[in-house]
Motif scaffolding. Structure first.
Motif: not given
Length: 153
Positions: A51-79
């Motif tokens: 999963x690649x979360x680019x700059x200015x994007x966001x991910x709100x993962x309410x399910x399982x995440x199994x793999x590589x997650x890349x969060x770019x500058x100014x990107x956001x993710x919540x697990x």
């Protein structure tokens, strides 16, 4: 980065899932997901590819995440659930592990990680890690001579 599968004896490329608009994912995805700038994605399903979360994007993962997650500058993710695999946070990126999240994989943090749940000890990088009250830093069940850590259960 594309994924591949065999079909009729030939190696066939499976294209990435590229998301350009805000949406909710309710079906599991097993290939690379790219979340573009301006998109806010809520995932209710399991994500098992990169999963690649680019700059200015966001991910709100309410399910399982199994793999590589890349969060770019100014990107956001919540697990909210299990986050297994490798987590890469670029400088200026931000990730939050909620109180229900368990993340025991390798974390390369040059941005910011806020832990309200459970995280493992394999943390590298020059970023910041904030373990909030009530969170846990879980020690591995076993460490091998080559540095590999093993968590059971």
């Amino acid at each position: 980065m594309p994924s591949y599968t065999y079909k009729d004896g030939e190696l066939v490329e499976i294209p990435d899932v590229v998301i350009t608009e805000s949406c909710e994912l309710s079906e599991s995805i097993t290939v690379t997901v790219v979340i573009k700038a301006g998109a806010h994605v809520v995932s209710l399903a399991e994500l098992t590819g990169s999963v690649n979360v680019e700059s200015g994007a966001s991910l709100d993962a309410k399910g399982h995440v199994m793999g590589t997650v890349n969060v770019a500058a100014h990107g956001e993710a919540t697990f909210h659930q299990q986050a297994s695999g490798t987590l890469n946070i670029s400088q200026g990126g931000r990730v939050r592990l909620t109180e229900t999240c368990v993340a025991l994989g390798t974390m390369n943090i040059d941005g910011e990680l806020v832990n309200e749940g459970v995280r493992g000890v394999q943390v590298h990088g020059t970023g910041t890690v904030e373990d909030r009250p009530g969170s846990t830093v879980r020690q591995p069940d076993e460490t091998w001579p080559d540095g590999t850590v093993v968590y059971r259960g």
